[in-house]
Design an enzyme around this catalytic site. Structure first.
Site, PDB file in Angstrom:
ATOM      1  N   CYS A 169      35.764  41.492  68.267  1.00 51.06           N
ATOM      2  CA  CYS A 169      36.370  41.556  66.929  1.00 51.06           C
ATOM      3  C   CYS A 169      37.241  42.723  66.649  1.00 51.06           C
ATOM      4  CB  CYS A 169      35.218  41.746  65.803  1.00 51.06           C
ATOM      5  SG  CYS A 169      33.478  41.079  66.404  1.00 51.06           S
TER       6      CYS A 169
ATOM      7  N   CYS B 101      34.778  33.777  68.224  1.00 56.55           N
ATOM      8  CA  CYS B 101      33.922  33.637  67.234  1.00 56.55           C
ATOM      9  C   CYS B 101      34.804  32.603  66.034  1.00 56.55           C
ATOM     10  CB  CYS B 101      33.610  34.928  66.400  1.00 56.55           C
ATOM     11  SG  CYS B 101      34.909  35.864  65.596  1.00 56.55           S
TER      12      CYS B 101
ATOM     13  N   ASP C 113      37.078  33.549  64.025  1.00 57.87           N
ATOM     14  CA  ASP C 113      37.764  34.159  62.907  1.00 57.87           C
ATOM     15  C   ASP C 113      39.080  34.466  63.151  1.00 57.87           C
ATOM     16  OD1 ASP C 113      35.547  34.380  61.264  1.00 57.87           O
ATOM     17  OD2 ASP C 113      34.791  36.011  62.514  1.00 57.87           O
TER      18      ASP C 113
ATOM     19  N   CYS D 173      34.166  39.554  60.570  1.00 58.36           N
ATOM     20  CA  CYS D 173      32.930  40.415  60.326  1.00 58.36           C
ATOM     21  C   CYS D 173      33.377  41.938  60.063  1.00 58.36           C
ATOM     22  CB  CYS D 173      32.095  40.181  61.600  1.00 58.36           C
ATOM     23  SG  CYS D 173      32.789  41.162  63.134  1.00 58.36           S
TER      24      CYS D 173
HETATM   25  S1  FES Z   1      30.738  35.660  63.592  1.00 55.97           S
HETATM   26 FE1  FES Z   1      30.173  34.954  61.702  1.00 55.97          FE
HETATM   27  S2  FES Z   1      28.186  35.917  61.543  1.00 55.97           S
HETATM   28 FE2  FES Z   1      29.078  36.897  63.568  1.00 55.97          FE
END
Ligand code: FES
Lengths: 122, 122
Positions: free
Chosen positions: B103, B33, B35, B59
């Protein structure tokens, strides 16, 4: 890598939470990451967005764009709110990293879903 | 779909923010993702994790697992902290949806990176 406006809207997001008297509720999910965005709108008899709020378990980019998008549609007509483009929200935030664009589409999509929900009931 | 423990650690996360006197800092990114997770550790002369904190734009699942993981390693030895498994953190949270497991690995990976950073300096 994130602009000050993004960080501001992430750390102190506006319009977070459920809305008890919402008359339009939309929910969308991101195929990219599995995150969900729920949008609540209160639309008055003149077709103006009086209030907007959101709830998500998504990332900072999802939170920042939803904070900004809900601010942008308050006081607008249904048509104007439905026409809000993801790119306008990202621009208002001063940009987002490319890999976070998929997060930023959730806000505009959820607003459209909430307006559809309102229309289907009125 | 999220357990109470996940929601609790997402809405009131423990150990959020930079640590000025950290002596081990680790940063990892999620290929899935985009992040980033940054982890700060304060390790004392006996090799015990005295304090831990994290910063992320990720998230709710990233936030909840990091909140839980930092709590789990406080007071532990370096070896115990480095051995913390993602699956143990998820278990302590009562589980996570499958699509959010990517995540939850960030916390354990960032702890290991911070311990590597500490070791490289000592
Ligand atoms: S990674 Fe941003 S909304 Fe899911």
């Amino acid at each position: 890598e994130y602009t000050d406006k993004v960080m501001e809207n992430f750390q102190n997001p506006k319009n977070v939470g459920e809305m008890e008297d919402a008359n339009g509720i939309g929910q969308v999910g991101s195929p990219a990451c599995g995150d969900i965005m729920k949008m609540y709108l209160k639309i008055n008899d003149d077709g103006i967005v009086e209030d907007a709020s959101f709830k998500t378990f998504g990332c900072g980019a999802a939170i920042a764009t939803s904070s900004m998008a809900t601010e942008m549609i308050k006081g607008k007509t249904l048509e104007e709110a439905a026409a809000l483009k993801n790119s306008e929200v990202v621009e208002a935030l001063g940009g987002l990293p490319t890999e976070k664009i998929h997060c930023s589409v959730l806000a505009a999509e959820a607003i459209q879903a909430a307006i559809e929900d309102y229309k289907s009931k009125h």
